[in-house]
Design a protein around this motif. Sequence first.
Motif, PDB file in Angstrom:
ATOM      1  N   LYS A 150       0.690  -1.163   0.067  1.00 44.59           N
ATOM      2  CA  LYS A 150      -0.011  -0.210  -0.003  1.00 44.59           C
ATOM      3  C   LYS A 150       0.850   1.221  -0.075  1.00 44.59           C
ATOM      4  O   LYS A 150       0.506   2.428  -0.387  1.00 44.59           O
ATOM      5  CB  LYS A 150      -0.841   0.045   1.168  1.00 44.59           C
ATOM      6  N   THR A 158      -3.846   6.095  -7.470  1.00 42.17           N
ATOM      7  CA  THR A 158      -3.994   6.957  -6.533  1.00 42.17           C
ATOM      8  C   THR A 158      -3.761   8.161  -7.046  1.00 42.17           C
ATOM      9  O   THR A 158      -4.030   9.263  -6.531  1.00 42.17           O
ATOM     10  CB  THR A 158      -3.221   6.670  -5.341  1.00 42.17           C
TER      11      THR A 158
ATOM     12  N   ARG B  30       6.601   8.559   4.695  1.00 41.23           N
ATOM     13  CA  ARG B  30       5.353   8.785   4.064  1.00 41.23           C
ATOM     14  C   ARG B  30       4.606   9.773   5.206  1.00 41.23           C
ATOM     15  O   ARG B  30       4.000  10.765   5.264  1.00 41.23           O
ATOM     16  CB  ARG B  30       4.410   7.557   3.993  1.00 41.23           C
ATOM     17  N   GLU B  34       3.443  13.606   5.100  1.00 42.82           N
ATOM     18  CA  GLU B  34       1.961  13.974   5.430  1.00 42.82           C
ATOM     19  C   GLU B  34       1.860  15.058   6.401  1.00 42.82           C
ATOM     20  O   GLU B  34       1.020  15.781   6.287  1.00 42.82           O
ATOM     21  CB  GLU B  34       1.004  12.998   5.601  1.00 42.82           C
ATOM     22  N   THR B 119      -4.904  14.430  12.366  1.00 42.09           N
ATOM     23  CA  THR B 119      -4.241  14.283  11.104  1.00 42.09           C
ATOM     24  C   THR B 119      -3.247  12.962  11.043  1.00 42.09           C
ATOM     25  O   THR B 119      -3.427  12.059  10.095  1.00 42.09           O
ATOM     26  CB  THR B 119      -3.641  15.436  10.399  1.00 42.09           C
ATOM     27  N   GLU B 122      -4.781   9.694  11.596  1.00 42.71           N
ATOM     28  CA  GLU B 122      -5.371   9.483  10.613  1.00 42.71           C
ATOM     29  C   GLU B 122      -4.311   8.669   9.458  1.00 42.71           C
ATOM     30  O   GLU B 122      -4.785   7.589   8.894  1.00 42.71           O
ATOM     31  CB  GLU B 122      -6.312  10.516   9.707  1.00 42.71           C
ATOM     32  N   SER B 123      -3.215   9.222   9.529  1.00 39.43           N
ATOM     33  CA  SER B 123      -2.232   8.766   8.543  1.00 39.43           C
ATOM     34  C   SER B 123      -1.783   7.388   8.932  1.00 39.43           C
ATOM     35  O   SER B 123      -1.619   6.373   8.131  1.00 39.43           O
ATOM     36  CB  SER B 123      -0.981   9.375   8.490  1.00 39.43           C
ATOM     37  N   ARG B 125      -3.322   5.402  10.837  1.00 43.42           N
ATOM     38  CA  ARG B 125      -4.581   4.291  10.486  1.00 43.42           C
ATOM     39  C   ARG B 125      -4.273   3.961   9.071  1.00 43.42           C
ATOM     40  O   ARG B 125      -4.569   2.682   8.741  1.00 43.42           O
ATOM     41  CB  ARG B 125      -5.896   4.982  10.766  1.00 43.42           C
ATOM     42  N   GLU B 126      -4.372   4.749   8.269  1.00 40.13           N
ATOM     43  CA  GLU B 126      -4.555   4.515   6.821  1.00 40.13           C
ATOM     44  C   GLU B 126      -3.675   3.778   6.373  1.00 40.13           C
ATOM     45  O   GLU B 126      -3.665   2.792   5.831  1.00 40.13           O
ATOM     46  CB  GLU B 126      -4.545   5.906   6.140  1.00 40.13           C
ATOM     47  N   HIS B 127      -1.917   4.304   6.825  1.00 39.35           N
ATOM     48  CA  HIS B 127      -1.119   3.356   6.172  1.00 39.35           C
ATOM     49  C   HIS B 127      -0.736   2.225   6.745  1.00 39.35           C
ATOM     50  O   HIS B 127      -0.098   1.222   6.292  1.00 39.35           O
ATOM     51  CB  HIS B 127       0.057   3.953   6.049  1.00 39.35           C
ATOM     52  N   ASP B 130      -5.084   0.161   9.476  1.00 39.95           N
ATOM     53  CA  ASP B 130      -6.384  -0.402   8.789  1.00 39.95           C
ATOM     54  C   ASP B 130      -5.922  -1.372   7.586  1.00 39.95           C
ATOM     55  O   ASP B 130      -6.729  -2.079   7.027  1.00 39.95           O
ATOM     56  CB  ASP B 130      -7.004   0.918   8.127  1.00 39.95           C
ATOM     57  N   VAL B 131      -4.929  -1.530   7.571  1.00 40.37           N
ATOM     58  CA  VAL B 131      -4.285  -2.382   6.529  1.00 40.37           C
ATOM     59  C   VAL B 131      -4.151  -3.784   7.108  1.00 40.37           C
ATOM     60  O   VAL B 131      -4.088  -4.633   6.504  1.00 40.37           O
ATOM     61  CB  VAL B 131      -2.913  -1.824   5.807  1.00 40.37           C
TER      62      VAL B 131
END
Lengths: 166, 166
Positions: A150, A158, B30, B34, B119, B122-123, B125-127, B130-131
């Motif tokens: 990812k 993306t 990453r 962000e 924020t 959230e990053s 989580r996203e990267h 949540d994966v």
Amino acid sequence: MTDAEPRWLSDEDQHVWRQIIAVINMLPARLERELQRTHGLSLHDYQILVQISEHPRQEVRLSDLAEATQQSKSRLSHQMTRMENAGLVARRNCPTDRRGAYAVLTEEGWDALRAAAPTHVESVREHLMDVMTPAQKQVVGEAFGAVAAKLRPAARATVCPSTEEC
Amino acid sequence: MTDAEPRWLSDEDQHVWRQIIAVINMLPARLERELQRTHGLSLHDYQILVQISEHPRQEVRLSDLAEATQQSKSRLSHQMTRMENAGLVARRNCPTDRRGAYAVLTEEGWDALRAAAPTHVESVREHLMDVMTPAQKQVVGEAFGAVAAKLRPAARATVCPSTEEC
DNA sequence: AAAGGGTCATTCAAGTTTCAACTAACTCCG
DNA sequence: CGGAGTTAGTTGAAACTTGAATGACCCTTT
């Protein structure tokens, strides 16, 4: 985080996250120290030697090398200069594209890699692989495989979020 | 590694190792990008803000802060200077030990932290979070917990190997 | 109370990384 | 061809990191 700031992650997630950060912070530093101590190489040096050695004809275009080792061209250029001065690598110009250059290993570079590899692998085993059970390694491999996938540049997809008209 | 150099790790271990390196190389970069883009903070800045905010009286001795954030005192000292210039933190001298100093957050530092935290979470989580599936997270937490524990300075224990007479 | 040995934090010098030009060479298309 | 636009790699200066050296202070011992 305590209650001083917005709620975060679940306690479990937070715990996992902290362990991951801890490893990310400490593992490379430790591996680097050991490599440095035993063979006078930095982790960057080592990774570059490995990358070059792995390529078909033991020569890699600098751009490819930069991408493979996740660093900017500029940084690689400086690094190559240092390693060239140290006698580990050399630049050869590319016959088909006169802008381009190949990175190759010198004899000394090969020797350094051959000497360092077993020690480095031993470090990786000691600090990482041997600490996990086979079952854990299996799961970590799968989970991190997904995470890494990812994170990768992600060809296309993306780049244009659905809101853009591209 | 191909056959050009000494045997390494089993194929499975090697695969796992590569995934881990990939994450170590890409994830912090990453998250940093962000955080930088959205709030102009580096990951180091953020970690320092968090650490200070978490301490009981929102003040931390610089040494403790250096240890908590896994960096040298020297580096922390420079970083504090930069963050002080940016208005995020301040130094206060310690009443009971005149060599020492506390790092504290300014109002602006608090604001920055409060703004950035959601924020950043959230990053993460996203990267990352949540994966992975809950089951994976659980196992990763355990495995990395063990790895991190082994990497830590190790109070006492390893300092005097059994052969020494201490 | 003075000596010796530690600790806390900063500073210095040397090395590394980043950022923004820059040069040279390639590609494409009219 | 010939010029616009790209791409490969380098460069130099500024920002950052590191480890050793330093200065100020604390603590124990005698």
